[in-house]
Design a protein around this motif. Structure first.
Motif: not given
Length: 162
Positions: A1-30
């Motif tokens: 559970m969240p331990d600190q309150t984030l702003s809506a803008e922070q949450i939206l940025a984190m949610l938007a960043a997750a899929p491209p971050r996963i793609a970048a982290i796993t790029a080039g793996l078979a």
């Protein structure tokens, strides 16, 4: 559970960043590397993604219900139990990531236009002990914060696979 309150803008940025971050982290793996656990009893990158998708299913649906209905009563669903109803663990990583990315786009399309007061819309959640009041903000922050830990996990797994 969240331990600190984030702003809506922070949450939206984190949610938007997750899929491209996963793609970048796993790029080039078979595919075999993405499905291989780094050690017995540990999760592969694909297992972590499957877990993230299950959490997004469950908590994203809670968000959608709270936005759509006036103070609904929701039954708690554990994403760990929910994943048994999916084929996420068996799916090819690239297809699973594409579906996660599309699902995330839909969630962001729901959340971005919300007025500040709409983030405080709430539901009563039953089925996991005493009834709880949970808001759109709570679920969105829970999802974003929970993913942060698992993004680091995917990074470790990918590093081991390289």
């Amino acid at each position: 559970m969240p331990d600190q309150t984030l702003s809506a803008e922070q949450i939206l940025a984190m949610l938007a960043a997750a899929p491209p971050r996963i793609a970048a982290i796993t790029a080039g793996l078979a595919p075999a590397q993405l499905h291989a656990a780094p050690a017995p009893g540990e999760w592969s990158a694909n297992d972590v993604l499957a877990h993230l998708r299950a959490c997004a299913d469950v908590w994203g649906e809670c968000i959608a219900e709270i936005i759509a209905r006036d103070h609904p009563t929701l039954r708690a669903i554990n994403p760990t139990s929910w994943i048994a109803n999916t084929g996420y663990r068996e799916q090819a990583f690239a297809a699973s990531l594409a579906e996660f990315t599309a699902q995330r786009s839909e969630l962001l399309a729901r959340l971005r236009p919300l007025a500040p007061a709409a983030w405080a819309r709430a539901a009563t959640v039953v089925g996991a002990g005493r009834p709880l009041e949970r808001t759109v903000l709570f679920y969105a922050q829970w999802l974003a914060s929970h993913e942060r830990t698992h993004l680091k996990q995917i990074g470790r797994v990918a590093g081991t696979a390289r």
